[in-house]
Design an enzyme around this catalytic site. Structure first.
Site: not given
Ligand code: ZN
Length: 270
Positions: A133-134, A137, A196
């Site tokens: 997830h990071e 980003h 997100e």
């Molecule tokens: Zn996030």
């Protein structure tokens, strides 16, 4: 705050800023180059590390754990849209349950994330879900896209941050707070709900392609939803989509992710 960081916030060229997002292929506004991302990420991590040191927070104390994290990062980054960024992860020994990514590939994990009782992550696949997830980003370049959108607001915030810093306190809680002001409020904006959701979806495919079981991501957010009243989970899990919505959105993408996972497993099998 270093002057260089402030300068980074002021892109020199405000025209011709439409670039192509490396992940979605969409035309997006981003005033920063990938090299800006990398430089900014290093500056930000430098600030976070400095703040943590001042707060006597041990950094990378457990070499084995750090090596394992870095290996996981490398494995997921390799299947990402931007595999050649200088990905680097730091382990901060605090009970904060969180992880973060600065632009350009610099990342941090707080050991509270996998604390046996207070933490959230219970196995490697779940840890991979957080890291993927990071990384998403980073590859979606959410930080500099959002800085581009919010530049006027950001300029106003710089004044506030400089003031906070000028007061110079040595209390640990306040020092950490200042660190997060730098991290969340100023240099790295809070991600939008859309960012997100995108990082969840993109990260899910990354982890699957890297051979981590994507079902872990759904499990993780379901657990977070069940514990949403826990103030310790605030930082990582206070973002706009509720944890349950995130789990549900990920569940919808699971069939596609499972296909990627099975394919990756077949390739990785000895
Ligand atoms: Zn996030």
């Amino acid at each position: 705050m270093k002057l260089r960081i402030l300068l980074l916030l002021l892109p020199l060229f405000a025209v011709g800023c439409a670039t192509v997002d490396p992940v979605t292929g969409r035309r997006v506004n981003n005033l920063y180059s990938i090299d800006d991302d990398i430089q900014m990420g290093r500056e930000v991590l430098g600030e976070v590390v400095k703040t943590m040191r001042e707060g006597k927070v041990p950094i990378n104390r457990d070499g084995k754990k750090v090596a394992k994290l870095q290996e996981m990062v490398n494995r997921i980054a390799a299947v990402s849209h931007l595999p050649d960024l200088p990905y680097e992860i730091y382990l901060f020994e605090t009970n904060i349950v969180n992880a973060f990514a600065a632009p350009g590939g610099q990342m941090g994990v707080f050991s509270g994330l996998y604390h046996p009782e207070m933490g959230l992550v219970q196995d490697d696949d779940e840890l991979a879900a957080v890291i993927a997830h990071e990384i998403a980003h980073v590859t979606c370049r959410h930080t500099t896209e959002s800085l581009t959108r919010e530049l006027p607001v950001r300029l106003a915030l710089i004044g506030g941050a400089l003031y906070a810093e000028a007061r110079g306190n040595d209390d640990l809680a306040l020092a950490l707070g200042a660190g997060f002001l730098v991290y969340e409020g100023l240099i790295l904006p809070r991600y939008s709900r859309r960012d997100e959701t995108e990082a969840d979806a993109v990260g899910l495919m990354y982890m699957a392609k890297a051979g981590y079981d994507p079902r872990a991501a759904v499990r993780l957010w379901e657990r977070a939803a069940a514990r949403s009243k826990d103030p310790k989970l605030f930082a990582l899990f206070s973002s706009h989509p509720t944890d349950r919505q995130r789990a549900e959105a990920l569940r919808k993408l699971l069939p596609q992710a499972m296909e990627e996972y099975e394919r990756a497993k077949a390739v990785r099998a000895p």
